[in-house]
Motif scaffolding. Structure first.
Motif, PDB file in Angstrom:
ATOM      1  N   HIS A   1       0.853  -1.189   0.000  1.00 58.94           N
ATOM      2  CA  HIS A   1       0.000   0.000   0.000  1.00 58.94           C
ATOM      3  C   HIS A   1       0.885   1.234   0.000  1.00 58.94           C
ATOM      4  CE1 HIS A   1      -3.699   2.291   1.803  1.00 58.94           C
ATOM      5  NE2 HIS A   1      -3.584   2.460   0.495  1.00 58.94           N
TER       6      HIS A   1
ATOM      7  N   GLU B   1      -2.146   5.380  -6.580  1.00 56.91           N
ATOM      8  CA  GLU B   1      -2.141   4.570  -5.362  1.00 56.91           C
ATOM      9  C   GLU B   1      -2.035   3.110  -5.763  1.00 56.91           C
ATOM     10  OE1 GLU B   1      -4.879   3.885  -1.325  1.00 56.91           O
ATOM     11  OE2 GLU B   1      -5.824   4.533  -3.192  1.00 56.91           O
TER      12      GLU B   1
ATOM     13  N   LEU C   1       1.910   3.717   2.793  1.00 62.93           N
ATOM     14  CA  LEU C   1       0.698   3.942   3.576  1.00 62.93           C
ATOM     15  C   LEU C   1       0.449   2.742   4.481  1.00 62.93           C
ATOM     16  CD1 LEU C   1      -1.555   5.376   0.714  1.00 62.93           C
ATOM     17  CD2 LEU C   1      -0.472   6.669   2.567  1.00 62.93           C
TER      18      LEU C   1
ATOM     19  N   PRO D   1      -6.745   0.812   9.733  1.00 63.33           N
ATOM     20  CA  PRO D   1      -6.351   1.505   8.496  1.00 63.33           C
ATOM     21  C   PRO D   1      -7.097   0.908   7.303  1.00 63.33           C
ATOM     22  CG  PRO D   1      -4.425   0.871   9.784  1.00 63.33           C
ATOM     23  CD  PRO D   1      -5.594   0.209  10.426  1.00 63.33           C
TER      24      PRO D   1
ATOM     25  N   HIS E   1      -7.826   0.990   0.900  1.00 61.33           N
ATOM     26  CA  HIS E   1      -7.726   2.111  -0.045  1.00 61.33           C
ATOM     27  C   HIS E   1      -7.839   3.397   0.778  1.00 61.33           C
ATOM     28  CE1 HIS E   1      -8.594  -0.271  -3.855  1.00 61.33           C
ATOM     29  NE2 HIS E   1      -8.915  -1.136  -2.904  1.00 61.33           N
ATOM     30  N   ARG E   2      -7.038   4.375   0.462  1.00 63.74           N
ATOM     31  CA  ARG E   2      -6.970   5.553   1.334  1.00 63.74           C
ATOM     32  C   ARG E   2      -8.264   6.355   1.363  1.00 63.74           C
ATOM     33  NH1 ARG E   2      -2.663   9.165  -2.269  1.00 63.74           N
ATOM     34  NH2 ARG E   2      -3.740   8.947  -4.282  1.00 63.74           N
ATOM     35  N   ASP E   3      -9.115   6.229   0.336  1.00 63.94           N
ATOM     36  CA  ASP E   3     -10.336   7.033   0.295  1.00 63.94           C
ATOM     37  C   ASP E   3     -11.572   6.268   0.758  1.00 63.94           C
ATOM     38  OD1 ASP E   3     -10.361   5.289  -1.818  1.00 63.94           O
ATOM     39  OD2 ASP E   3     -11.128   6.735  -3.290  1.00 63.94           O
TER      40      ASP E   3
END
Length: 784
Positions: A50, A107, A140, A155, A158-160
């Motif tokens: 990630h 990403e 990440l 966490p 996917h960051r979004d």
């Protein structure tokens, strides 16, 4: 319903028509195809599970010898309609849309995700150039465990995303609360079933070339679903169906993951359009470990309620499924596990909550069995635990609960993903189990146990039953044509991947058209004019077979009608023989297929005799919405070294029922292959990741596959209960062999250690994990 063939070539173990080319080196696999001017593609893949990135420096790569282009996603967009490839099956239970970008888009979410595509004169040049590309990664947080992924504040993969729960749904019938409250016995445990990759002999691959004369994009792919690939190519590249051709060359195995449409197939086709040159990519083995869909962990916290006689009153629990980083197929693996778990048995109530969690790992999709092996493991392990608690023989508790022959067709209060009820169509499950028990020597096993103990080994025997849903519809197209040379051409969208599809279709068609398969030629994976779905879910003998049967019977009717007119006799006085139609009892009075085909084609200005349409050609798509259910029973016998924990399977018996068999030899081949696959799932194959979701088993030195030396003697017992759902009475068999293997072997390991009252709850079972389980068991007994 069409007349079922009664005799002749149908049902015989004839030699495979595919094999001569393959064993003489004349097979045409993807990497054998190399048109003039063909370029080679390689992909720069993420080393991080990630990470975000904002800058990619391709300067050095572009200047490398032989390099024609270095593509990022933005570079492909002039010919793409979307940045993402959307392929997931629809479901209202899905909460998060996680579709793969054609190339990474700022990403990366698993090791092996493709970031750049390099196209060069040779693969080596493309790979060398990939090593010079610099990407500024910002690591990440990583989520490597599906259990931890669902924790509050975990966490996100996917960051979004707001969370990691991709979907949740449930199966429910009866009142589990009531049956558990009044049960004489209950057992429960937590079961962890791991499955790895498919590891077909040939990996994935794709070749795209422009035919500038015809204005078409021609694509060859090592895929199980050529029709689906064509659809996605047309959608992603904004092309009409008539301007895209997809073909499958010979496939070196499929086993499930090749049914997915992959981003490499779209990217290579896009590069071909941009560069105006043929482009080919062939997956190497490491890429297969980090970019091809896998199955992985399912964790079930399960409980079973039984009455005083050992009859199952109900089952309830929770199932957690590791979905990986993207959706490449849908909820099918978890759904398949949940819906099939109670099918073989009479279970009065059932409640299962299912949750799918995202992780920063390779996406999951079908591997041979598609959730059914996991379901069988949990169900059979629960029965073994209940038998131990009630001091019942493991076979006896199954006798008391198996669905009986007098219940067929047996409607189950569960639904397929398309919304139709599950109906077990035919079979005698208890009789099949009794055949396996008798052949394996279940009742006189103790003598063999004692003999092994004298040699310093522990010997055990185990049993597992299964039901396999096969023949997923709704149809597969088949066209049967008699050509001008009198040969019979069969064309289908069904895909061949080594399982004998051409032989199967040849036998079905030849049975109705003279009985000589040497006059039949079969083209699979056709996408020029036929609709269909391809090869998966043990479906093609049922769906394509039924369509071939219907088309062949209609072609037979056309031949008889036209021959009757030309020979001036009644159709009932004619026989269809190899290559001709002859008058019964009149030696030498006949007309050849070639002559009939010529007459059916007609002449300008002259009417075609007897026929309503020109040509002797019929296309059929027989609609079959319900699934045909194969069943079987496996008995495994093992020897265990008590010092090392090493397990050796010394005998394996499988009694099964797949309906009417088109070719028993092909059935044997599929079953033995499935058993080998299941043996790997039971004892060897494990796709390991560390806490940062870095894959640890990316070579065959670390990821263990079954070889000939690990295969036990296998005994296969056939039973044929024709399915009423199709004209041939057939069911699928491609995945049957794999489903009961792990629970049967693990049951046998438990039995070998019965003095320790062992109950294993995981697969695969390695020597170390077996020793660890024994130590945990000893610690529990000591504490008690």
């Amino acid at each position: 319903m069409a007349e079922v063939p009664q005799a002749g070539i149908f049902g015989r173990s004839v030699k495979r028509v595919e094999d001569r080319a393959l064993v003489t080196g004349r097979g045409r696999f993807l990497d054998d195809l190399c048109p003039d001017g063909c370029l080679a593609a390689a992909f720069l893949r993420s080393p991080y599970a990630h990470a975000a990135y904002s800058r990619i420096d391709r300067t050095a790569a572009r200047d490398m010898p032989g390099v024609r282009a270095v593509f990022t996603l933005d570079d492909l967009m002039p010919v793409l309609t979307s940045r993402k490839l959307v392929v997931g099956l629809p479901s209202a239970a899905i909460e998060l849309q996680v579709d793969r970008p054609v190339l990474a888009d700022g990403e990366v979410v698993h090791v092996g995700e493709a970031i750049c595509m390099i196209v060069a004169d040779t693969r080596a040049q493309a790979e060398d150039a990939a090593e010079t590309i610099e990407v500024d990664f910002e690591p990440l947080p990583v989520m490597a465990d599906c259990r931890e992924a669902l924790a509050e504040g975990a966490p996100t993969v996917h960051r979004d995303l707001p969370h990691n729960r991709l979907a949740r749904f449930s199966f429910e019938y009866g009142d589990t609360g009531d049956v558990f409250s009044r049960a004489a016995h209950t057992v429960s445990d937590s079961y962890e079933v791991h499955r790895g990759g498919s590891h077909s002999m040939e990996g994935r691959g794709v070749l795209a070339a422009l035919d500038k004369l015809r204005g078409t994009l021609d694509v060859w792919s090592s895929t199980q679903t050529p029709v689906a690939l064509k659809k996605f190519l047309c959608d992603m590249l904004a092309r009409e169906e008539s301007s895209v051709n997809v073909e499958t060359p010979d496939l070196g195995g499929g086993f499930g993951p090749k049914l997915v449409t992959y981003i490499e197939e779209i990217a290579v086709a896009a590069a071909c359009l941009i560069l105006g040159r043929p482009v080919k990519w062939v997956e190497d083995r490491r890429e297969h470990f980090v970019s091809t869909a896998q199955e992985r962990d399912q964790i079930g916290d399960m409980a079973m309620a039984l009455d005083a006689e050992g009859r199952v009153l109900g089952i309830r629990g929770r199932l957690l499924h590791d979905h990986g980083a993207y959706t490449v197929r849908g909820l099918n693996i978890a759904y398949g596990a949940g819906v099939s778990l109670p099918l073989a048995y009479n279970v009065g109530a059932y409640s299962l909550e299912v949750c799918l969690a995202l992780t920063n790992k390779v996406p999951t999709s079908s591997v041979r069995g598609a959730g059914q092996p996991q379901a069988a493991f949990v169900m059979e392990r629960l029965l073994d635990k209940a038998a131990a608690e009630m001091r019942l023989d493991r076979a006896e508790i199954r006798r008391r609960n198996l669905v009986r022959a007098d219940q067929m067709p047996c409607v189950k209060p569960l639904k397929l993903r398309g919304g139709t009820n599950i109906v077990l169509d035919s079979g005698d499950y208890p009789a099949t189990m009794e055949r396996a028990l008798a052949e394996s020597g279940w009742d006189d096993f103790e003598a063999r146990r004692i003999k092994a103990r004298e040699a310093g080994l522990l010997r055990g025997i185990g049993i597992a039953n299964y039901v396999e849903g096969t023949g997923r519809g709704p149809y597969e197209s088949v066209r049967v044509k008699v050509n001008n040379r009198g040969r019979i051409e069969v064309t289908t969208g069904a895909a061949a991947m080594g399982q004998g599809t051409q032989t199967m279709l040849s036998q079905i068609v030849a049975e109705n058209l003279g009985g000589d398969i040497s006059l039949v030629s079969v083209k699979t994976g056709d996408t020029t004019s036929l609709l269909g779905f391809g090869g998966f879910n043990s479906r093609q003998t049922v769906t394509a077979g039924a369509s071939a049967q219907a088309a062949a019977l209609k072609v037979r009717g056309l031949l008889l009608k036209l021959a009757g007119h030309m020979l001036e006799v009644d159709e009932n006085d004619l026989d269809v023989l190899p290559g001709k139609v002859a008058v019964k009892g009149a030696d030498g009075v006949s007309v050849s297929f070639a002559h009939l085909a010529g007459a059916a084609a007609g002449l300008a200005g002259f009417p075609i005799p007897a026929l309503e349409k020109p040509g002797i050609m019929v296309t059929e798509q027989v609609m079959i919405n319900d699934m045909a259910y194969s069943n079987g029973s496996a008995v495994a016998e093992v020897e265990v070294d008590p010092e090392t924990g090493a397990v050796r399977v010394v005998a394996f018996t499988l009694a099964h029922d797949c309906g009417r068999m088109v070719n028993p030899m092909l059935v044997d081949g599929q079953i033995v292959g499935g058993i080998a696959h299941g043996l790997g799932n039971a004892l060897f194959e494990r796709m390991l990741f560390d806490a940062e979701a870095q894959p640890l088993t990316t070579t065959f030195a670390d990821y263990l596959l079954v070889s000939a030396s690990e295969m036990p003697p296998v005994t296969i017992l056939h039973t044929e209960s024709p399915s009423p759902l199709n004209s041939l009475g057939v069911k699928g068999v491609g995945e049957s062999g794999v489903i009961p293997v792990a629970p049967a072997i693990v049951s046998a390991i438990d039995d070998a250690w019965r003095h320790a009252r062992l109950h294993l709850t995981h697969a695969p079972v390695s020597p170390q994990s077996l020793i660890d389980a024994l130590r945990r068991r000893s610690a529990l007994e000591a504490a008690a």
